[in-house]
Design a protein around this motif. Structure first.
Motif, PDB file in Angstrom:
ATOM      1  N   TYR A 107      41.085  30.277  38.598  1.00 52.04           N
ATOM      2  CA  TYR A 107      41.135  31.535  39.045  1.00 52.04           C
ATOM      3  C   TYR A 107      39.845  31.855  39.825  1.00 52.04           C
ATOM      4  O   TYR A 107      39.806  32.617  40.863  1.00 52.04           O
ATOM      5  N   TYR A 108      38.781  31.371  39.380  1.00 54.28           N
ATOM      6  CA  TYR A 108      37.411  31.621  40.166  1.00 54.28           C
ATOM      7  C   TYR A 108      37.615  30.857  41.502  1.00 54.28           C
ATOM      8  O   TYR A 108      37.206  31.697  42.596  1.00 54.28           O
ATOM      9  N   ASP A 109      38.107  29.688  41.694  1.00 53.17           N
ATOM     10  CA  ASP A 109      38.163  29.099  42.853  1.00 53.17           C
ATOM     11  C   ASP A 109      39.146  30.053  43.810  1.00 53.17           C
ATOM     12  O   ASP A 109      39.121  30.168  45.160  1.00 53.17           O
TER      13      ASP A 109
ATOM     14  N   PHE B 280      31.931  32.217  41.825  1.00 53.63           N
ATOM     15  CA  PHE B 280      31.503  31.604  40.638  1.00 53.63           C
ATOM     16  C   PHE B 280      32.049  32.051  39.345  1.00 53.63           C
ATOM     17  O   PHE B 280      32.097  33.266  39.289  1.00 53.63           O
ATOM     18  N   PRO B 281      32.031  31.131  38.452  1.00 55.34           N
ATOM     19  CA  PRO B 281      32.484  31.849  37.190  1.00 55.34           C
ATOM     20  C   PRO B 281      31.335  32.628  36.542  1.00 55.34           C
ATOM     21  O   PRO B 281      31.702  33.294  35.677  1.00 55.34           O
ATOM     22  N   SER B 282      30.144  32.481  37.078  1.00 55.54           N
ATOM     23  CA  SER B 282      29.173  33.477  36.531  1.00 55.54           C
ATOM     24  C   SER B 282      29.081  34.710  37.490  1.00 55.54           C
ATOM     25  O   SER B 282      28.177  35.651  37.079  1.00 55.54           O
ATOM     26  N   ALA B 283      30.101  34.900  38.198  1.00 58.21           N
ATOM     27  CA  ALA B 283      30.105  35.956  39.142  1.00 58.21           C
ATOM     28  C   ALA B 283      30.276  37.492  38.247  1.00 58.21           C
ATOM     29  O   ALA B 283      30.789  37.576  37.303  1.00 58.21           O
TER      30      ALA B 283
ATOM     31  N   GLY C 106      37.066  25.534  29.715  1.00 56.15           N
ATOM     32  CA  GLY C 106      35.899  24.726  29.440  1.00 56.15           C
ATOM     33  C   GLY C 106      34.450  25.226  30.066  1.00 56.15           C
ATOM     34  O   GLY C 106      33.472  24.503  30.160  1.00 56.15           O
ATOM     35  N   TYR C 107      34.469  26.550  30.320  1.00 61.75           N
ATOM     36  CA  TYR C 107      33.155  27.115  31.249  1.00 61.75           C
ATOM     37  C   TYR C 107      32.459  27.818  29.855  1.00 61.75           C
ATOM     38  O   TYR C 107      33.189  28.776  28.818  1.00 61.75           O
ATOM     39  N   SER C 108      31.264  27.797  29.767  1.00 56.96           N
ATOM     40  CA  SER C 108      30.473  28.504  28.648  1.00 56.96           C
ATOM     41  C   SER C 108      29.608  29.456  29.498  1.00 56.96           C
ATOM     42  O   SER C 108      28.728  28.867  30.106  1.00 56.96           O
TER      43      SER C 108
END
Length: 149
Positions: free
Chosen positions: A9-11, A16-19, A75-77
């Motif tokens: 979904y970030y892509d 970025f996942p940290s957005a 799998g994102y932390s």
């Protein structure tokens, strides 16, 4: 998303996942204007599919609980991610205030860093005065009972 199973979904939103939530909302608004079936030049089927995928992605990562569950799923932390404010690399904004003693540049980074309101100052004053009053009362009681000389 049938041909792009690996795309997160970030892509899809181009972040970025940290957005931050603000960056995610901004990206969603730009892309939804681009792919909305009523405003795009793409054919209706393609535009509708892209727009639905954008809505699904935004609905998931704009909600904190759903975003946490999705991050675990992919799998994102966030445990060791340090996020800088979005305005970190921007030059400071000049203050055009006519008052001579005000600082030339704003020192606030975001909406959470602001001066205390009158009510907050009063509450802080009451908290400190209550603490000092209790401390004074404890000392006076100790002196009256003879425990403090």
């Amino acid at each position: 998303m049938n041909s792009q199973q690996h795309q997160t979904y970030y892509d899809l939103l181009g972040v970025f996942p940290s957005a931050s939530e603000i960056d995610i909302r901004r990206a969603y608004r730009e892309l939804s204007k681009k792919y909305h079936p009523d405003t795009t030049t793409l054919n209706t089927t393609t535009a509708t599919a892209k727009f639905q995928a954008l809505n699904e992605a935004y609905a998931t990562i704009s909600h904190p609980d759903r975003r946490s569950a999705y991050d675990l799923k992919i799998g994102y932390s966030r445990l060791f991610v340090v996020q800088t404010p979005s305005s970190f690399n921007r030059p400071p904004v000049a203050d055009t205030s006519p008052l001579p003693n005000r600082p030339r540049y704003r020192s606030y980074i975001g909406p959470t860093e602001r001066p205390l309101s009158g009510g907050e100052i009063f509450a802080l004053f009451m908290l400190i005065s209550t603490f000092l009053g209790c401390l004074l009362l404890a000392v006076l009681l100790g002196i009256a009972r003879g425990e403090i000389s």
